[in-house]
Scaffold this motif. Structure first.
Motif, PDB file in Angstrom:
ATOM      1  N   GLN A 132     103.465  61.674  25.945  1.00 14.62           N
ATOM      2  CA  GLN A 132     103.202  60.892  27.154  1.00 14.62           C
ATOM      3  C   GLN A 132     102.126  61.559  28.015  1.00 14.62           C
ATOM      4  N   GLN A 133     102.242  62.892  28.168  1.00 14.06           N
ATOM      5  CA  GLN A 133     101.246  63.608  28.961  1.00 14.06           C
ATOM      6  C   GLN A 133      99.854  63.460  28.350  1.00 14.06           C
ATOM      7  N   PHE A 134      99.790  63.538  27.023  1.00 12.92           N
ATOM      8  CA  PHE A 134      98.495  63.424  26.355  1.00 12.92           C
ATOM      9  C   PHE A 134      97.922  62.018  26.523  1.00 12.92           C
ATOM     10  N   MET A 135      98.778  61.017  26.378  1.00 15.81           N
ATOM     11  CA  MET A 135      98.306  59.638  26.505  1.00 15.81           C
ATOM     12  C   MET A 135      97.874  59.309  27.926  1.00 15.81           C
ATOM     13  N   ARG A 136      98.431  60.045  28.884  1.00 17.47           N
ATOM     14  CA  ARG A 136      98.026  59.830  30.273  1.00 17.47           C
ATOM     15  C   ARG A 136      96.558  60.201  30.512  1.00 17.47           C
ATOM     16  N   LEU A 137      95.995  61.014  29.628  1.00 19.03           N
ATOM     17  CA  LEU A 137      94.580  61.377  29.764  1.00 19.03           C
ATOM     18  C   LEU A 137      93.711  60.133  29.770  1.00 19.03           C
ATOM     19  N   ARG A 138      94.080  59.187  28.919  1.00 22.82           N
ATOM     20  CA  ARG A 138      93.309  57.947  28.848  1.00 22.82           C
ATOM     21  C   ARG A 138      93.482  57.148  30.131  1.00 22.82           C
ATOM     22  N   LEU A 139      94.716  57.174  30.627  1.00 25.42           N
ATOM     23  CA  LEU A 139      95.028  56.498  31.884  1.00 25.42           C
ATOM     24  C   LEU A 139      94.182  57.090  33.018  1.00 25.42           C
ATOM     25  N   ALA A 140      94.169  58.417  33.046  1.00 29.75           N
ATOM     26  CA  ALA A 140      93.445  59.122  34.101  1.00 29.75           C
ATOM     27  C   ALA A 140      91.954  58.837  34.031  1.00 29.75           C
ATOM     28  N   ALA A 141      91.433  58.752  32.792  1.00 27.88           N
ATOM     29  CA  ALA A 141      89.997  58.494  32.635  1.00 27.88           C
ATOM     30  C   ALA A 141      89.629  57.113  33.165  1.00 27.88           C
ATOM     31  N   ASP A 142      90.589  56.196  33.109  1.00 26.74           N
ATOM     32  CA  ASP A 142      90.313  54.823  33.535  1.00 26.74           C
ATOM     33  C   ASP A 142      90.708  54.553  34.981  1.00 26.74           C
ATOM     34  N   LEU A 143      91.214  55.588  35.656  1.00 29.31           N
ATOM     35  CA  LEU A 143      91.706  55.402  37.028  1.00 29.31           C
ATOM     36  C   LEU A 143      90.657  54.819  37.963  1.00 29.31           C
ATOM     37  N   ALA A 144      89.485  55.431  37.911  1.00 26.87           N
ATOM     38  CA  ALA A 144      88.441  55.024  38.850  1.00 26.87           C
ATOM     39  C   ALA A 144      88.034  53.567  38.636  1.00 26.87           C
ATOM     40  N   GLY A 145      88.034  53.146  37.358  1.00 24.66           N
ATOM     41  CA  GLY A 145      87.651  51.769  37.070  1.00 24.66           C
ATOM     42  C   GLY A 145      88.756  50.752  37.329  1.00 24.66           C
ATOM     43  N   GLY A 146      89.966  51.264  37.655  1.00 21.59           N
ATOM     44  CA  GLY A 146      91.074  50.358  37.941  1.00 21.59           C
ATOM     45  C   GLY A 146      91.628  49.676  36.699  1.00 21.59           C
ATOM     46  N   GLU A 199     106.232  62.573  18.623  1.00 21.77           N
ATOM     47  CA  GLU A 199     107.154  61.834  19.493  1.00 21.77           C
ATOM     48  C   GLU A 199     108.611  62.035  19.067  1.00 21.77           C
ATOM     49  N   ALA A 200     108.840  62.143  17.745  1.00 22.56           N
ATOM     50  CA  ALA A 200     110.206  62.273  17.237  1.00 22.56           C
ATOM     51  C   ALA A 200     110.718  63.713  17.305  1.00 22.56           C
ATOM     52  N   ALA A 201     109.804  64.676  17.531  1.00 17.12           N
ATOM     53  CA  ALA A 201     110.193  66.095  17.473  1.00 17.12           C
ATOM     54  C   ALA A 201     111.092  66.478  18.646  1.00 17.12           C
ATOM     55  N   ARG A 202     112.144  67.232  18.331  1.00 18.40           N
ATOM     56  CA  ARG A 202     113.058  67.726  19.361  1.00 18.40           C
ATOM     57  C   ARG A 202     113.291  69.206  19.121  1.00 18.40           C
ATOM     58  N   LEU A 203     113.507  69.926  20.207  1.00 14.85           N
ATOM     59  CA  LEU A 203     113.735  71.358  20.078  1.00 14.85           C
ATOM     60  C   LEU A 203     115.238  71.612  19.971  1.00 14.85           C
ATOM     61  N   LEU A 204     115.785  71.316  18.796  1.00 14.98           N
ATOM     62  CA  LEU A 204     117.227  71.442  18.616  1.00 14.98           C
ATOM     63  C   LEU A 204     117.557  72.665  17.771  1.00 14.98           C
ATOM     64  N   PRO A 205     118.753  73.261  17.966  1.00 15.35           N
ATOM     65  CA  PRO A 205     119.161  74.381  17.121  1.00 15.35           C
ATOM     66  C   PRO A 205     119.185  73.927  15.659  1.00 15.35           C
ATOM     67  N   PRO A 206     118.857  74.839  14.730  1.00 17.56           N
ATOM     68  CA  PRO A 206     118.739  74.441  13.327  1.00 17.56           C
ATOM     69  C   PRO A 206     120.083  74.194  12.652  1.00 17.56           C
ATOM     70  N   GLU A 207     120.016  73.452  11.579  1.00 17.58           N
ATOM     71  CA  GLU A 207     121.156  73.265  10.681  1.00 17.58           C
ATOM     72  C   GLU A 207     120.786  73.887   9.346  1.00 17.58           C
ATOM     73  N   PRO A 208     121.542  74.825   8.805  1.00 19.03           N
ATOM     74  CA  PRO A 208     122.658  75.513   9.454  1.00 19.03           C
ATOM     75  C   PRO A 208     122.179  76.496  10.527  1.00 19.03           C
ATOM     76  N   ALA A 209     123.096  76.874  11.390  1.00 18.61           N
ATOM     77  CA  ALA A 209     122.773  77.733  12.536  1.00 18.61           C
ATOM     78  C   ALA A 209     122.190  79.075  12.110  1.00 18.61           C
ATOM     79  N   THR A 210     122.547  79.544  10.914  1.00 21.34           N
ATOM     80  CA  THR A 210     122.142  80.878  10.466  1.00 21.34           C
ATOM     81  C   THR A 210     120.646  80.997  10.154  1.00 21.34           C
ATOM     82  N   LEU A 211     119.914  79.895  10.172  1.00 24.15           N
ATOM     83  CA  LEU A 211     118.468  79.954   9.895  1.00 24.15           C
ATOM     84  C   LEU A 211     117.731  80.800  10.925  1.00 24.15           C
ATOM     85  N   VAL A 212     118.230  80.782  12.162  1.00 20.82           N
ATOM     86  CA  VAL A 212     117.553  81.501  13.250  1.00 20.82           C
ATOM     87  C   VAL A 212     118.542  82.443  13.932  1.00 20.82           C
TER      88      VAL A 212
END
Lengths: 83, 286
Positions: free
Chosen positions: B158-172, B207-220
């Motif tokens: 979302q933050q990255f896509m807002r760059l396009r929004l910001a670029a078009d701000l002045a033009g409305g 977009e689908a990426a989440r920072l979740l603990p691994p399965e199985p937990a012993t990986l980390v």
């Protein structure tokens, strides 16, 4: 701390103004007037406001007028904070 | 004698999602005893450019502290093969795995040293997505060093896509843009944002990426989590607190959070340093 102080602090940090924002008042023009305020800086500013002031900006409520002056930006933030 | 960083091109695995070669910089460990291997996962687009300096400084600091560090330029990110429009989330996962394999196969001390994954912003999510594949080649549990991680890729996108929004701000022209861009991506088309042609294969993976603990937990078995704030009175963000609780609750893992005062160097207008972050990170690993 009032809204304007908070907004100016975030603005100063995001745009690397090194304290220049201390000379800003409500009528200071932003978008198109401050070279540092490019599109990346606008996004950083919105993110900064969201993260540091705990408000949520809906993408469809942002337009050029929001970032026209320090005053318009502060009014926008105050409106979000005041609910 | 202090070993110099070595730049080279790593050929992509023929089975990987994207071919060609990847630009890498290896920072050999200093000192007699190799304390660990570190693979760095960089953020993308402008954040990558703004953070080059901090990444280089930290890589050197880790090397000086006895770690063998590899920085890989992910597919389509400028110095490696491919254009940004060709980059995909899966290709980046493959790149990270290839980087860790290269570092492991250096010699016997490297094979036996623990592997740290060090990420910044979207790089943290990439590490999280690659954990199972990364762990497959390892004899020990993985260790993570995360800088300003986002708990969900959705927010970064979302933050990255807002760059396009910001670029078009002045033009409305900004209203309705986000929805239009989302629809374009869903329809399998790339969108042009601030000069970056964002392909669906990258956007949807992120977009689908989440920072979740691994399965199985012993990986980390280790997690060092760093948040940077310019304020002296800052607290860990609520999102971070929640994520850390999940990682702590899960298995026998050492989890530590560090709140560092410094500039948001991945997004500030000027290239800025956060020396306190480098010092704390180097200390945290040992």
């Amino acid at each position: 701390m009032d809204t304007q102080t908070k907004v100016l602090r975030i603005l100063d940090e995001v745009l690397s103004l090194n304290g220049r924002s201390a000379t800003f008042d409500r009528s200071t023009p932003l978008l198109g007037a401050i070279a540092e305020l490019d599109s990346m800086a606008v996004v950083s500013l919105i993110t900064g406001l969201e993260e540091q002031l705990g408000l949520v900006v809906d993408d469809d409520e942002i337009d050029g007028d929001t970032f026209a002056t320090v005053g318009s930006l502060c009014d926008f933030v105050a409106g979000k904070l005041g609910g | 004698m202090k070993p110099e960083p070595q730049a080279f091109f790593l050929p992509a695995d023929p089975a990987a999602a994207a071919g060609g070669q990847r630009f890498c910089v290896h920072h050999p460990a200093q000192g007699e005893h190799l304390r660990g291997r570190i693979v760095y996962a960089h953020p993308f687009a402008e954040e990558m450019n703004k953070t080059r300096r901090m990444a280089a400084l930290q890589a050197r600091a880790f090397a000086a502290a006895g770690y063998s560090v590899l920085q890989i330029d992910l597919h389509g990110c400028g110095d490696s093969s491919g254009d940004f429009a060709d980059a995909s989330w899966q290709a980046w996962i493959d790149d990270l795995v290839a980087a860790s394999s290269w570092l492991r196969e250096r010699d016997e001390p490297h094979r036996q040293a623990p592997l740290w994954l060090w990420g910044l912003r979207s790089g943290c999510l990439l590490i999280s997505a690659a954990l199972t594949q990364l762990a497959a080649g390892e004899s020990q549990a993985l260790k993570l060093c995360l800088w300003q991680p986002s708990s969900a890729g959705k927010l970064l996108l979302q933050q990255f896509m807002r760059l396009r929004l910001a670029a078009d701000l002045a033009g409305g022209q900004s209203r309705g843009q986000m929805e239009a861009m989302r629809q374009q991506l869903q329809a399998g088309q790339a969108v042009d944002i601030a000069g970056y042609l964002l392909a669906p294969g990258l956007a949807l993976g992120l977009e689908a990426a989440r920072l979740l603990p691994p399965e199985p937990a012993t990986l980390v078995d280790r997690l060092e989590w760093f948040e940077i704030s310019s304020r002296s009175d800052a607290e860990l963000s609520p999102v971070a607190t929640q994520a850390l609780a999940a990682w702590s609750a899960d298995g026998d893992r050492r989890v530590r959070s560090h709140l560092i005062q410094g500039p948001a160097f991945w997004q500030t207008s000027e290239i800025e340093d956060a020396p306190a972050l480098i010092e704390a990170s180097t200390a945290a690993l040992s």
